[in-house]
Enzyme design. Structure first.
Site: not given
Length: 417
Positions: A328, A330
């Site tokens: 991830d 983000r």
């Protein structure tokens, strides 16, 4: 008025790029004039006090239009009648240099905040805009038909539209604050940003005096249900979903993930909260494919479905890391800034199972009362791999979590199906 720029190029590595016309910025100051405007327009480079320029990724299209002689490079926007239809702030969070480091609260209604400076020739442009809109969503029509939502003429109209206030926010990064938020040295952050964007912004390493950057990334859109001023009132029930973009599901209804069903469920509940006297907010962030991009996401889909044993919840995250190098990207640490723009201090109902999002929100000082998971009946068949993998990895659920052989038994479709 001049309509063409000089053909002379000034490299960011040139010395003596400090000009008396450049306005200082004091991030976190208590009023817009003391804080100073962000000037990232290109019509007068001596007045610029930021790295990058407006419109995020769309700045490239503006450049193409200028190169093709389709756009006047010295154009300044006429901001008459563009002001927000509702008032926001200033809130305490606007004056805290640590609460918001990725957006500029004074980027809303710049024609009011910096009126005299603009009269004197400073090309100051908005980075936040607000308007009113109505949403027409098939799943909402179904919710009304089944009695889960009522037509009240205020939030839900007679023709089943939902009235909302819509807010667009472009990223404006205060680099010292970004570095502090990520717990890295500012110099190292600037160096890596310079290198990993292919050297697109030399000022990151040649102009340490420039502390503001407008990165070439997507903006955030917020939809507010009910009275926007209630967002800052902790005694008013607030329902919230913070949602990261998923074009395949959100727009086209792809069934490999839960993104659209969870988003629509959040919209329905936000409207329902507004109808009972509360307020709802949906924050939509442009972070496609966990901020890894759609190409990477599709490659991961293929790898998942072609791996030995098929698409299994047990190997869900592993395939992403194999392709992308990380599960991830983000960095939810920046996500709560949008909530702080609206002065939010308490969320009564948070539609999110992600611990990364929850931890970032709570860690920023916002209280969360209830967390709401997506109902099982809304999960598409092929998306059970995703949701069971997430729950097994620690995502929030008040229900049971699968493990071992039970988790391995959760399979998705073959790629040919």
């Amino acid at each position: 008025m001049t309509t063409n720029k000089s053909s002379h190029i000034i490299l960011a590595s040139h010395a003596n790029l400090l000009y008396k016309e450049t306005l200082p910025i004091h991030w976190g100051a208590k009023n817009p004039i003391e804080r100073g405007p962000v000037v990232a327009s290109l019509t007068d480079k001596k007045r610029r006090n930021a790295i990058g320029t407006h419109s995020g990724t769309y700045a490239v299209y503006r450049a193409l239009s200028i190169a093709a002689k389709k756009y006047p490079p010295m154009h300044k926007p006429d901001l008459e009648n563009t002001y927000s239809p509702v008032k926001f702030g200033p809130y305490d969070s606007w004056h805290d240099p640590d609460k918001m480091v990725s957006i500029d609260p004074w980027g809303l209604d710049v024609q009011d905040h910096f009126k005299e400076l603009m009269k004197n020739g400073h090309d100051i442009r908005p980075t936040i805009a607000v308007t009113q809109a109505r949403l027409q969503i098939p799943e909402i029509y179904e919710a009304i038909d089944k009695g889960r939502l009522k037509i009240d003429g205020k939030i839900v109209t007679e023709n089943k539209d939902i009235r909302v206030t819509k807010v667009a926010l472009e990223p404006v990064w205060y680099l010292p604050g970004i570095a502090k938020r990520l717990n890295v040295d500012e110099g190292e952050l600037r160096k890596v940003l310079f290198e990993e964007t292919g050297g697109i912004f030399p000022e990151l390493v040649t102009r340490p005096d420039l502390k503001i950057m407008l990165p070439p990334i997507g903006s955030t859109t917020v939809y507010i249900f009910g009275n926007p001023e209630d967002l800052s009132r902790s005694n008013v029930e607030l329902t919230c979903r913070v949602h990261d973009e998923c074009n395949g599901s959100d727009v086209f209804g792809s069934d490999i993930c839960t993104c659209r069903p969870y988003l629509i469920y959040g919209i329905e509940d936000a409207a329902r909260t507004a109808q009972r006297g509360g307020v709802g907010i949906i924050a939509y962030y442009r972070k496609e494919g966990r901020a890894l991009g759609e190409v990477t996401k599709f490659l991961v889909y293929n790898a998942r479905k072609r791996q030995e044993g098929g698409d299994s919840a047990a190997n869900y995250f592993k395939r992403t890391e194999c392709v992308a190098g990380v599960e991830d990207a983000r960095f939810q640490e920046l996500m709560p800034d949008i909530l702080h723009f609206f002065g939010i201090k308490k969320i009564h109902n948070l539609h999110s199972m992600s611990n990364m999002k929850y931890d970032a929100i709570v860690g920023s000082g916002i209280e969360v009362i209830n967390r709401i998971e997506i109902p099982m009946e809304l999960i598409p068949t092929d998306a059970h791999v995703e949701i069971e993998a997430k729950k097994a990895a620690g995502y929030f659920t008040p229900g049971t979590k699968k493990a071992g052989d039970e988790l391995k038994a959760v399979k998705g479709r073959d790629i040919e199906e």
